[in-house]
Scaffold this active site. Structure first.
Site, PDB file in Angstrom:
ATOM      1  N   ASP A 334       0.851  -1.360   0.039  1.00 39.12           N
ATOM      2  CA  ASP A 334       0.047  -0.020   0.140  1.00 39.12           C
ATOM      3  C   ASP A 334       1.058   1.302   0.088  1.00 39.12           C
ATOM      4  O   ASP A 334       2.157   1.073   0.310  1.00 39.12           O
ATOM      5  CB  ASP A 334      -0.841   0.021   1.249  1.00 39.12           C
ATOM      6  CG  ASP A 334      -1.836   0.914   1.250  1.00 39.12           C
ATOM      7  OD1 ASP A 334      -2.162   1.355   0.253  1.00 39.12           O
ATOM      8  OD2 ASP A 334      -2.577   1.495   2.442  1.00 39.12           O
ATOM      9  N   ASP A 663      -3.644  -1.803   5.400  1.00 43.58           N
ATOM     10  CA  ASP A 663      -4.400  -1.411   6.806  1.00 43.58           C
ATOM     11  C   ASP A 663      -5.842  -1.113   6.864  1.00 43.58           C
ATOM     12  O   ASP A 663      -6.232  -1.194   7.798  1.00 43.58           O
ATOM     13  CB  ASP A 663      -3.654  -0.087   7.014  1.00 43.58           C
ATOM     14  CG  ASP A 663      -4.037   1.119   5.882  1.00 43.58           C
ATOM     15  OD1 ASP A 663      -4.608   0.864   4.880  1.00 43.58           O
ATOM     16  OD2 ASP A 663      -3.423   2.114   6.039  1.00 43.58           O
ATOM     17  N   ASP A 667      -8.310  -4.029   2.413  1.00 42.50           N
ATOM     18  CA  ASP A 667      -7.135  -4.821   2.126  1.00 42.50           C
ATOM     19  C   ASP A 667      -7.450  -6.369   2.750  1.00 42.50           C
ATOM     20  O   ASP A 667      -6.429  -7.383   2.371  1.00 42.50           O
ATOM     21  CB  ASP A 667      -5.893  -4.201   2.822  1.00 42.50           C
ATOM     22  CG  ASP A 667      -5.799  -2.928   2.256  1.00 42.50           C
ATOM     23  OD1 ASP A 667      -5.767  -2.876   1.027  1.00 42.50           O
ATOM     24  OD2 ASP A 667      -5.578  -2.150   2.928  1.00 42.50           O
TER      25      ASP A 667
END
Length: 927
Positions: A334, A663, A667
């Site tokens: 990410d 996070d 996800d």
């Protein structure tokens, strides 16, 4: 229909839902609740804790150990042999310890859905029969009208009917790093979830403004519910080490049973009269040959690695993940908060014709502001000072220190302007004290700018002015000298400006000047910078009405501040290390493509010939096309949860071990689908942490790379002690096999008593093997390519060593035994010498096993002092067995002479010397 609500006008949505802007009545709500069911996340299948516990005992090596324990216990009971009973107890203790560890890890992983449920709002404000009432969120139904205000958590997916300055934090669902401003206009049907500005989604939070929305989806039909369904569908694959140890367990089991059967068969063919003794010898050998210490040492080695990883910012939730990180060949990361700090940073200041570069990380005020490579001085540069003062005064944020980190209270964009001013050397508190605020025009998404009015007055007088009603306030301000500060979207600010500041002087703003500023704005936007324009206006002896039309005109343009969520310096270094280690880094983000590409280029992720895709472009690719292109695609922007799973699948199909960081709630499915899921500890949602194998305590990409290094080192050490245990056990089996075939006298059989075999395993497989598990990692560990996950624990080099070592052990041990007999020694002395020789063979050998390629002198003898102490301790224990009188009867030993010791040490040292010389010879032959 779930994907169409955002594309319909609000009236059509109400009509299709048979709903009214005044809300439902109680009876209609009850009917709909019966039809659609409660608004909650449902668990499709729950795994029983008993089932999780029983699953720990179906591992191949564990089954082999359990069978060995049963046989040992039966033999010990029948023969009255304490050694066999001790062996059985030890094996059972190891099996139970491993089962408990495995159960705890898997049971915690099953809590993912509970964490998702925690995101749902417990209460919701809805219109029922024309009035606002508070109801449990589980009772919300499609057609309910819900009222939203700052601080609320959205209880269901809903289509907005009204929105006044409404901003939502959707980061956990979409990955969008900034709060999203909402509206009510219909949008294209194929809009990405993060672009559906007229929708609000379950589990997201209202950051500001107010709104009214009609509920369109509840429970598992919501976006959050879909993710919950994906999380439940995912089953975690075994790590490469788990697969390899399973395969190794099967191979060991087959090899041991074959060897034991062969020894028994040959013995019976030679002399059928001693069938019982031969059976007991074969069974004893099978039990002793099983490396019962292997699961325990693997577990302890992983646990020690876990402790080291915690010190480096990585908390392991599932023990096998410690090693599996070492096999990672792709890290899908990410962007926000991992590769970047997740905190806005001013990167460039434009004041008139001058540009200043701003350096620093996150909200930490340490940093510099430089113009033409030299530190900028606001005291000497009026244009820069006025620009920074405008950013500080037209600002509601505060910079504070919270323990060991700096935080911003308020909007992150405004916080970035404060940090930039501090880095330039401006005293923020002094500026705000000298120019207190007396009035303001708030920012709205329609105006795209904010204004604040300031007067050079003492704080007490300002308080008097602010205390009066707004209608009277204008009268109080009439005779004061005031300054208006404005910030906002560049095109809006420039449109309201008539002048600009050039070298500290106010000059008319021509169309050419305005065009140049807009062009500069375009340049900064291409670099993915968020550009905030600043302007000012002075009022002397009177102020117009406090309205936008009266105040925000005839402004003086001061300049731009270009900002972005800047890359972490240590993450850039970590990506460089990844490249050296043959690991590919892929950025996956909910941010816009332009922003993602700019950050990826700056960090070295996106290079020449590599490409970036949006979720929309990915949607149009077939799985086959994605598989062909996946190794060229380095950036994915505006992606949905399903896209992340497709990306992970494509890399796995291409033969890679994939680590995935994340996070947000969005996800979670991909964290489970990846070989290794890595969640953020500070900004991560509970569901992301529960779905992951590892949690970063500092949310830093560099910690992932540090964990990869630890994982590689741990695997290297596991291979060392597996090789050591198997070469030693192979030597023992070979000795017993040849002795059974070659020795005719039954008085010498079994060659080693069961208690001696157990002692050999305990003394050599215990402390020395464990000390190998903490051997320092090779210095070039992060300069090697990722290992092939299909390659077994035993490489060609290690298999070669096992064959050579077991041969030397056999020849040396049997050779010294027959030498003793030829010199006239009695059977007890001959067996004691042989028993001691094999123990010392293995203790010296452990040093040669520290590397399959380097000699002990190249590694450094004293680089692992724990191993030296472990070997010395084991030598003392062996000496105790020989010289303590009451142990002679237990182990069948007698004291050795000095000559016996010289003979034993010379022969046992030969294996170590031979192996190290062989490494040098093989290396020279290869080169």
């Amino acid at each position: 229909m779930a994907d169409e609500w955002h594309s319909l006008p609000a009236d059509d949505v109400l009509r299709r839902l048979d709903a009214s802007p005044l809300g439902l009545n109680a009876s209609d709500a009850a009917r709909r609740l019966a039809r659609f069911g409660p608004n909650e996340l449902v668990r499709t299948a729950r795994i029983s804790p008993w089932r999780i516990l029983l699953a720990q005992f179906v591992d191949v090596l564990v089954i082999v150990l359990i069978i060995a324990a049963i046989i040992s216990a039966v033999l010990g009971t029948l023969q009255g042999e304490l050694a066999d009973l001790y062996d059985a107890i030890l094996i059972v203790a190891i099996v139970i310890m491993n089962a408990i560890l495995g159960f705890v890890q898997e049971y915690r992983a099953e809590r993912s859905l509970e964490a998702l449920k925690g995101l749902a709002a417990p209460k919701a404000h809805v219109l029922r029969e024309g009035g606002v009432v508070t109801v449990p969120s589980r009772e919300l139904v499609p057609g309910d009208i819900t009222i939203l205000a700052a601080g609320d958590r959205v209880a269901a997916d809903a289509r907005l009917l009204e929105a006044a300055g409404l901003r939502l934090n959707e980061a956990s669902l979409t990955g969008e790093s900034q709060p999203v401003s909402k509206g009510i206009e219909p949008l294209p049907r194929d809009s990405f979830v993060g672009d559906r500005k007229n929708m609000v989604f379950m589990g997201t939070a209202v950051e500001g403004g107010r709104g009214k929305a009609v509920v369109v989806e509840t429970g598992m039909a919501t976006e959050l519910g879909k993710i919950a369904g994906l999380v439940q569908q995912e089953t975690k694959e075994e790590t490469p080490l788990q697969k390899q140890l399973d395969r190794l367990g099967r191979q060991i089991g087959i090899a041991i049973l074959s060897a034991a059967g062969l020894i028994f068969g040959i013995g019976v063919l030679r002399d059928p009269r001693h069938i019982e003794l031969l059976f007991l010898t074969a069974v004893g050998l099978a039990v002793a040959a099983i490396p019962e210490g292997l699961p325990a040492i693997v577990t302890i080695s992983l646990a020690l690695g876990l402790q080291r990883m915690i010190r480096r910012g990585a908390l392991i939730r599932k023990l096998p993940a410690v090693e599996a990180l070492g096999a990672a060949s792709v890290i899908c990361s990410d962007k926000t908060g991992t590769l970047t700090k997740g905190e806005m940073n001013v990167r460039i200041l434009v004041a008139g014709a001058r540009s200043c570069e701003v350096s620093g990380e996150g909200f930490d005020p340490k940093g510099t502001v430089k113009a033409d490579g030299r530190p900028a001085d606001p005291a000497a540069d009026a244009g820069l000072r006025r620009l920074l003062e405008c950013g500080v005064l037209c600002n509601d944020a505060f910079l504070k220190r919270d323990r060991d980190r700096w935080i911003v209270e308020g909007d992150p964009t405004e916080g970035a302007l404060i940090v930039a001013a501090v880095r330039a050397g401006l005293d923020v508190e002094a500026v705000r004290t000298r120019w207190p605020r007396v009035a303001e025009l708030a920012f709205t998404s329609e105006r795209k700018k904010m204004s604040t009015l300031h007067a050079a007055l003492p704080a007490s007088e300002v308080q008097h002015i602010l205390a009066v009603p707004e209608a009277e306030r204008h009268q109080r301000l009439k005779d004061l000298n005031l300054v208006l500060h404005v910030k906002g979207a560049p095109e809006r600010i420039l449109a309201a400006c008539s002048h600009h500041l050039v070298d500290g002087e106010r000059k008319p703003l021509t169309d050419d000047d305005r065009g140049q500023y807009l062009f500069r704005n375009q340049e900064l936007a291409i670099r993915a910078l968020r550009v905030i324009a600043h302007a000012t206006r002075e009022f002397s002896g009177g102020v117009p009405p406090l309205t936008e039309a009266a105040l925000e005109t005839d402004l003086t343009f001061l300049g731009f501040a270009g900002m972005m969520d800047a890359p972490r310096a240590d993450a850039i270094e970590a990506i460089r290390r990844c490249k050296k280690a043959g690991i590919r880094v892929v950025m996956i983000t909910g941010d816009h493509k332009l922003t993602a590409m700019a950050v990826a280029r700056e960090m070295g992720i996106l290079e020449e010939g590599e490409i970036a895709l949006t979720g929309e472009e990915l949607e149009k690719m077939s799985d086959e096309e994605l598989l062909r292109q996946v190794e060229r695609i380095r950036v994915y922007a505006r992606v949905a949860p399903e896209h992340k799973m497709r990306i992970v699948d494509a890399w796995k199909k291409a033969g890679h071990i994939v680590a995935m960081t994340g996070d947000g709630v969005n996800d979670a499915p991909a964290l489970k689908r990846a070989n290794l899921g890595v969640a953020m500890g500070i900004t991560g949602t509970d569901v992301a942490k529960e779905s992951a194998d590892m949690v970063l305590t500092d949310d830093n990409f560099a910690s992932v790379v540090a964990a990869v290094e630890e994982g590689r080192g741990i695997y290297e050490n596991i291979r060392k002690f597996v090789a050591f245990l198997l070469s030693a056990n192979a030597g023992e089996v070979l000795i017993m096999f040849i002795a059974t075939v070659a020795i005719a006298d039954p008085a010498f059989l079994p060659f080693f008593a069961p208690v001696q075999l157990l002692w050999i395993n305990l003394v050599t497989d215990g402390l020395p093997a464990l000390a190998l598990g903490v051997d320092p990692y090779p210095t070039d560990i992060m300069e090697r390519p990722p290992r092939n996950p299909k390659e077994g624990v035993l490489s060609r080099d290690i298999l070669f060593l096992i064959v050579v070592v077991s041969g030397i052990l056999t020849a040396g041990t049997l050779g010294v035994f027959f030498l003793e007999l030829r010199e006239g020694a009695d059977p007890t002395r001959a067996q004691t010498v042989a028993f001691t020789t094999i123990v010392f063979f293995e203790l010296f050998l452990v040093f040669a096993m520290r590397s399959p390629r380097q000699t002990i002198w190249e590694i450094g003898l004293f680089t692992n002092t724990k191993l030296i102490l472990a070997v010395l301790g084991s030598m003392l224990l062996q000496a105790a067995v020989i010289y303590i009188p009451f142990l002679h009867g237990v182990f069948g030993t007698e004291p050795l002479t000095v000559l016996d010791w010289v003979e034993t040490l010379l022969i046992s040292f030969s294996a170590f010397a031979f192996v190290d010389v062989l490494k040098v010879v093989r290396r020279r032959m290869r080169s």
